[in-house]
Design a protein around this motif. Structure first.
Motif, PDB file in Angstrom:
ATOM      1  N   ALA A 251       0.677  -1.228  -0.114  1.00  0.00           N
ATOM      2  CA  ALA A 251      -0.015  -0.018  -0.067  1.00  0.00           C
ATOM      3  C   ALA A 251       0.866   1.306  -0.050  1.00  0.00           C
ATOM      4  CB  ALA A 251      -0.762   0.037   1.218  1.00  0.00           C
ATOM      5  N   TYR A 252       1.831   1.127   0.657  1.00  0.00           N
ATOM      6  CA  TYR A 252       2.850   2.174   0.882  1.00  0.00           C
ATOM      7  C   TYR A 252       3.405   2.882  -0.412  1.00  0.00           C
ATOM      8  CZ  TYR A 252       6.417   5.540   2.606  1.00  0.00           C
ATOM      9  OH  TYR A 252       7.255   6.448   2.778  1.00  0.00           O
ATOM     10  N   VAL A 253       4.163   1.712  -0.825  1.00  0.00           N
ATOM     11  CA  VAL A 253       4.937   2.157  -2.329  1.00  0.00           C
ATOM     12  C   VAL A 253       3.982   2.418  -3.391  1.00  0.00           C
ATOM     13  CG1 VAL A 253       6.892   0.627  -1.407  1.00  0.00           C
ATOM     14  CG2 VAL A 253       5.190  -0.465  -2.935  1.00  0.00           C
ATOM     15  N   VAL A 254       2.778   1.674  -3.362  1.00  0.00           N
ATOM     16  CA  VAL A 254       1.880   2.178  -4.610  1.00  0.00           C
ATOM     17  C   VAL A 254       1.434   3.511  -4.305  1.00  0.00           C
ATOM     18  CG1 VAL A 254      -0.226   1.626  -5.429  1.00  0.00           C
ATOM     19  CG2 VAL A 254       1.354  -0.092  -5.030  1.00  0.00           C
ATOM     20  N   ALA A 255       1.314   3.799  -3.242  1.00  0.00           N
ATOM     21  CA  ALA A 255       0.935   5.375  -2.863  1.00  0.00           C
ATOM     22  C   ALA A 255       2.075   6.469  -3.196  1.00  0.00           C
ATOM     23  CB  ALA A 255       0.693   5.652  -1.307  1.00  0.00           C
ATOM     24  N   VAL A 256       3.239   5.894  -3.005  1.00  0.00           N
ATOM     25  CA  VAL A 256       4.341   6.783  -3.316  1.00  0.00           C
ATOM     26  C   VAL A 256       4.450   6.666  -4.640  1.00  0.00           C
ATOM     27  CG1 VAL A 256       7.019   6.880  -3.313  1.00  0.00           C
ATOM     28  CG2 VAL A 256       5.713   6.424  -1.449  1.00  0.00           C
ATOM     29  N   ALA A 257       4.267   5.646  -5.488  1.00  0.00           N
ATOM     30  CA  ALA A 257       4.204   5.659  -6.941  1.00  0.00           C
ATOM     31  C   ALA A 257       3.064   6.547  -7.324  1.00  0.00           C
ATOM     32  CB  ALA A 257       3.867   4.276  -7.528  1.00  0.00           C
ATOM     33  N   GLU A 258       1.978   6.739  -7.038  1.00  0.00           N
ATOM     34  CA  GLU A 258       0.713   7.483  -7.436  1.00  0.00           C
ATOM     35  C   GLU A 258       1.251   9.129  -7.165  1.00  0.00           C
ATOM     36  OE1 GLU A 258      -2.125   6.968  -9.064  1.00  0.00           O
ATOM     37  OE2 GLU A 258      -1.521   4.946  -9.323  1.00  0.00           O
ATOM     38  N   VAL A 259       1.958   9.254  -6.210  1.00  0.00           N
ATOM     39  CA  VAL A 259       2.237  10.646  -5.792  1.00  0.00           C
ATOM     40  C   VAL A 259       3.438  10.912  -6.970  1.00  0.00           C
ATOM     41  CG1 VAL A 259       3.739  12.114  -4.490  1.00  0.00           C
ATOM     42  CG2 VAL A 259       2.139  10.620  -3.420  1.00  0.00           C
ATOM     43  N   ALA A 260       4.338   9.974  -7.435  1.00  0.00           N
ATOM     44  CA  ALA A 260       5.093  10.316  -8.399  1.00  0.00           C
ATOM     45  C   ALA A 260       4.708  10.377  -9.863  1.00  0.00           C
ATOM     46  CB  ALA A 260       6.409   9.161  -8.513  1.00  0.00           C
ATOM     47  N   ARG A 261       3.447   9.673  -9.915  1.00  0.00           N
ATOM     48  CA  ARG A 261       2.918   9.851 -11.283  1.00  0.00           C
ATOM     49  C   ARG A 261       2.580  11.067 -11.714  1.00  0.00           C
ATOM     50  NH1 ARG A 261      -2.690   9.657 -11.748  1.00  0.00           N
ATOM     51  NH2 ARG A 261      -3.440   9.328 -14.236  1.00  0.00           N
ATOM     52  N   VAL A 262       2.155  11.800 -10.703  1.00  0.00           N
ATOM     53  CA  VAL A 262       2.062  13.342 -10.957  1.00  0.00           C
ATOM     54  C   VAL A 262       3.317  14.362 -10.816  1.00  0.00           C
ATOM     55  CG1 VAL A 262       0.473  15.202 -10.159  1.00  0.00           C
ATOM     56  CG2 VAL A 262      -0.523  13.183 -10.446  1.00  0.00           C
ATOM     57  N   ASP A 263       3.984  13.944  -9.695  1.00  0.00           N
ATOM     58  CA  ASP A 263       5.031  14.830  -9.327  1.00  0.00           C
ATOM     59  C   ASP A 263       6.101  14.220  -8.775  1.00  0.00           C
ATOM     60  OD1 ASP A 263       6.277  17.615  -9.143  1.00  0.00           O
ATOM     61  OD2 ASP A 263       6.423  17.083  -7.034  1.00  0.00           O
ATOM     62  N   ALA A 264       7.259  13.881  -9.235  1.00  0.00           N
ATOM     63  CA  ALA A 264       8.297  13.141  -8.730  1.00  0.00           C
ATOM     64  C   ALA A 264       8.911  13.861  -7.307  1.00  0.00           C
ATOM     65  CB  ALA A 264       9.565  12.839  -9.699  1.00  0.00           C
ATOM     66  N   SER A 265       8.804  15.167  -7.356  1.00  0.00           N
ATOM     67  CA  SER A 265       9.702  15.785  -6.288  1.00  0.00           C
ATOM     68  C   SER A 265       8.826  15.760  -5.055  1.00  0.00           C
ATOM     69  CB  SER A 265       9.574  17.576  -6.574  1.00  0.00           C
ATOM     70  OG  SER A 265      10.527  17.626  -7.588  1.00  0.00           O
ATOM     71  N   CYS A 266       7.444  15.443  -4.892  1.00  0.00           N
ATOM     72  CA  CYS A 266       6.595  15.357  -3.914  1.00  0.00           C
ATOM     73  C   CYS A 266       6.841  13.858  -3.485  1.00  0.00           C
ATOM     74  CB  CYS A 266       5.224  15.540  -4.233  1.00  0.00           C
ATOM     75  SG  CYS A 266       4.666  17.333  -4.477  1.00  0.00           S
ATOM     76  N   SER A 267       7.150  12.892  -4.334  1.00  0.00           N
ATOM     77  CA  SER A 267       7.306  11.566  -3.829  1.00  0.00           C
ATOM     78  C   SER A 267       8.833  11.717  -3.175  1.00  0.00           C
ATOM     79  CB  SER A 267       7.302  10.803  -5.265  1.00  0.00           C
ATOM     80  OG  SER A 267       8.375  10.681  -5.996  1.00  0.00           O
ATOM     81  N   THR A 268       9.597  12.451  -3.777  1.00  0.00           N
ATOM     82  CA  THR A 268      10.788  12.452  -2.872  1.00  0.00           C
ATOM     83  C   THR A 268      10.877  13.076  -1.838  1.00  0.00           C
ATOM     84  OG1 THR A 268      12.285  12.487  -5.082  1.00  0.00           O
ATOM     85  CG2 THR A 268      13.316  13.272  -3.433  1.00  0.00           C
ATOM     86  N   PHE A 269       9.985  14.129  -1.514  1.00  0.00           N
ATOM     87  CA  PHE A 269       9.945  14.694  -0.199  1.00  0.00           C
ATOM     88  C   PHE A 269       9.457  13.696   0.818  1.00  0.00           C
ATOM     89  CE2 PHE A 269       6.447  16.050   2.567  1.00  0.00           C
ATOM     90  CZ  PHE A 269       7.139  16.860   3.381  1.00  0.00           C
ATOM     91  N   ILE A 270       8.462  12.785   0.305  1.00  0.00           N
ATOM     92  CA  ILE A 270       8.040  11.659   1.108  1.00  0.00           C
ATOM     93  C   ILE A 270       8.953  10.737   1.377  1.00  0.00           C
ATOM     94  CG2 ILE A 270       6.056   9.913   1.250  1.00  0.00           C
ATOM     95  CD1 ILE A 270       4.252  11.739  -0.158  1.00  0.00           C
ATOM     96  N   LEU A 271       9.807  10.244   0.569  1.00  0.00           N
ATOM     97  CA  LEU A 271      10.925   9.414   0.527  1.00  0.00           C
ATOM     98  C   LEU A 271      11.622   9.868   1.775  1.00  0.00           C
ATOM     99  CD1 LEU A 271      12.769   6.920  -0.485  1.00  0.00           C
ATOM    100  CD2 LEU A 271      13.643   8.626  -1.723  1.00  0.00           C
ATOM    101  N   VAL A 272      12.252  10.870   1.702  1.00  0.00           N
ATOM    102  CA  VAL A 272      13.318  11.480   2.652  1.00  0.00           C
ATOM    103  C   VAL A 272      12.673  11.667   4.002  1.00  0.00           C
ATOM    104  CG1 VAL A 272      14.760  13.503   3.312  1.00  0.00           C
ATOM    105  CG2 VAL A 272      14.494  12.595   0.772  1.00  0.00           C
ATOM    106  N   HIS A 273      11.419  12.091   4.044  1.00  0.00           N
ATOM    107  CA  HIS A 273      10.903  12.434   5.326  1.00  0.00           C
ATOM    108  C   HIS A 273      10.423  11.257   5.972  1.00  0.00           C
ATOM    109  CE1 HIS A 273       8.118  14.251   8.131  1.00  0.00           C
ATOM    110  NE2 HIS A 273       7.213  13.437   7.772  1.00  0.00           N
ATOM    111  N   SER A 274       9.784  10.445   5.424  1.00  0.00           N
ATOM    112  CA  SER A 274       9.063   9.112   5.603  1.00  0.00           C
ATOM    113  C   SER A 274      10.102   7.647   5.645  1.00  0.00           C
ATOM    114  CB  SER A 274       7.773   8.870   5.130  1.00  0.00           C
ATOM    115  OG  SER A 274       7.118   7.730   5.447  1.00  0.00           O
TER     116      SER A 274
END
Length: 439
Positions: A117-140
């Motif tokens: 569930a988590y990685v699919v959620a991150v993929a959905e964030v990256a689908r629209v904007d990779a920077s937001c997914s990287t923000f979540i990667l670093v933070h979370s």
């Protein structure tokens, strides 16, 4: 020519310009009315093998919730913030409300969802904007996970609830100017003093660092020579973090240079579970699975954009989708994405049963990022001239994928991790030079 003389020349040339030189650009919908820009994000068309069928109802629900938020809240502003290289802080409450930050961490206000569930959620964030997914990667996946795996009970209760809701933001500082792939050789030092530690050194490429409330910093214990971890508060005396400018990718991510000059950290903020680089590697192995899914999401978004664009854009009296060579490229992109998804999904299943080894996840990261590069490059070709405009996503994704291809282990380093695992031989360092030529 110095800056002042350059500015004077600009003033001289200004009088020679046309009266419409400083007019604002046409809105893209007027300038190019034949295709819809990415600010109105395209529907998902990239799940050709029905990946949703492999997900539980909860995982499907999380996926759709994240997709809806990203398309509505982030897609309309992403090109603007990417161009300005600024972070859209106003979307943080929206991302926090998705209840995905903290991922698999249980308790402490964290969602405790499945890794899938988590990685699919991150993929959905990256689908629209990779920077937001990287923000979540670093933070979370890096900072929060380090506290969850290596922190004391007091530290977990103190920091994780606020971080999970994005009321506070964290960064994770390992990389240094002289040590990227060779991170275990880092030179930042931690010296024991009465009541705490003194940190001295420098970090580079640290995402979120310019506005993070909490900084997880790794340093070498001057007594044991081992790597230790520390939680440092923003604005600590002797700590500065400055933004790295002039990036061509992940421009929304605020990467920074951190300087540590006699920064005092109390004993209570040393992470008791980080006593060697092996402890850091445990976090990296888990976070690398999240990174695997970022190129998947980026590729999905590019395909979705190209799919819509080729149907809308007409040349030679027909939609671009009607031409054979365009169909061939589109199918090649689609095939890549299905393979990327299935490898990522299989890694999740291996992780859940404790069989995801460093070599397996490194192979996934290296191969998927390689195929994502190919996929995005094909998308760039399909959009022609519009392929270099951030308005149509692909140019932005093209740039954003480059740092992802490099961070959390370059393509080459990840292949060597897998190579070491399958052969038993580590080949990271060059062989010693022979003193005498064999000739």
């Amino acid at each position: 020519m110095n800056r002042r003389s350059s500015e004077n020349q600009d003033d001289i040339d200004k009088g020679k310009r046309s009266s419409y030189f400083d007019l604002p650009p046409l809105d893209v919908s007027i300038a190019f009315p034949q295709a819809t820009p990415a600010s109105i994000f395209p529907p998902c068309a990239s799940d050709y093998y029905n990946f949703d069928d492999l997900l539980t109802p909860e995982e499907q629900s999380i996926r759709m919730k994240v997709r809806a938020c990203m398309e509505k809240e982030v897609a309309p502003v992403m090109a603007e913030y990417w161009e300005k290289a600024k972070f859209p802080f106003h979307v943080l409450p929206k991302l926090g409300a998705l209840d995905i930050v903290g991922g698999t961490i249980k308790g402490y206000g964290c969602p405790g969802i499945s890794i899938t569930a988590y990685v699919v959620a991150v993929a959905e964030v990256a689908r629209v904007d990779a920077s937001c997914s990287t923000f979540i990667l670093v933070h979370s996946s890096l900072a929060m996970l380090t506290i969850a795996l290596c922190g004391s009970e007091v530290q977990k209760q103190k920091y994780l609830p606020s971080l999970a809701q994005l009321r506070t933001v964290a960064c994770w500082a390992l990389t240094e100017p002289g040590y990227g792939s060779d991170a275990s050789s880092l030179e930042t030092t931690a010296t024991k003093v009465e009541g705490g530690w003194i940190l001295e050194g420098q970090k580079r490429w640290i995402g979120n660092s310019t506005f993070a409330d909490v900084l997880v910093i790794f340093a070498r214990n001057t007594t044991t020579n081992q790597i230790n971890g520390f939680i440092v508060k923003k604005d600590a005396p002797g700590l500065t973090a400055t933004k790295i400018e002039n990036k061509i990718g992940l421009r929304i991510v605020q990467n920074g240079d951190i300087l540590l000059k006699k920064v005092f950290v109390a004993d209570e903020d040393r992470l008791p579970g980080v006593n060697s680089f092996q402890d850091t590697s445990k976090v990296l192995a888990a976070s690398r699975l999240t990174v695997v899914w970022q190129p998947v999401g980026i590729s999905m978004g590019v395909y979705d954009m190209c799919y819509r664009y080729l149907k809308e854009r007409k040349q030679f009296g027909a939609p671009l989708a009607a031409f054979q060579i365009n169909q061939q490229k589109l199918v090649q992109m689609l095939g890549n994405i299905q393979a990327m998804i299935l490898i990522g999904w299989r890694l999740c299943k291996l992780y859940e049963v404790g069989k995801m080894t460093p070599g397996r996840v490194s192979l996934g990261k290296s191969w998927i990022s390689l195929k994502a590069r190919e996929t995005v490059a094909l998308g760039r070709e399909l959009l022609g001239g519009n392929g270099i405009l951030t308005d149509f996503l692909v140019a932005k994704a093209f740039g954003d994928l480059e740092p992802i291809h490099t961070y959390e282990g370059t393509y080459e380093i990840n292949t060597l991790v897998t190579g070491r695992e399958i052969t038993g031989f580590a080949s990271f360092k060059p062989p010693p030079l022979s003193k005498q030529s064999r000739l």
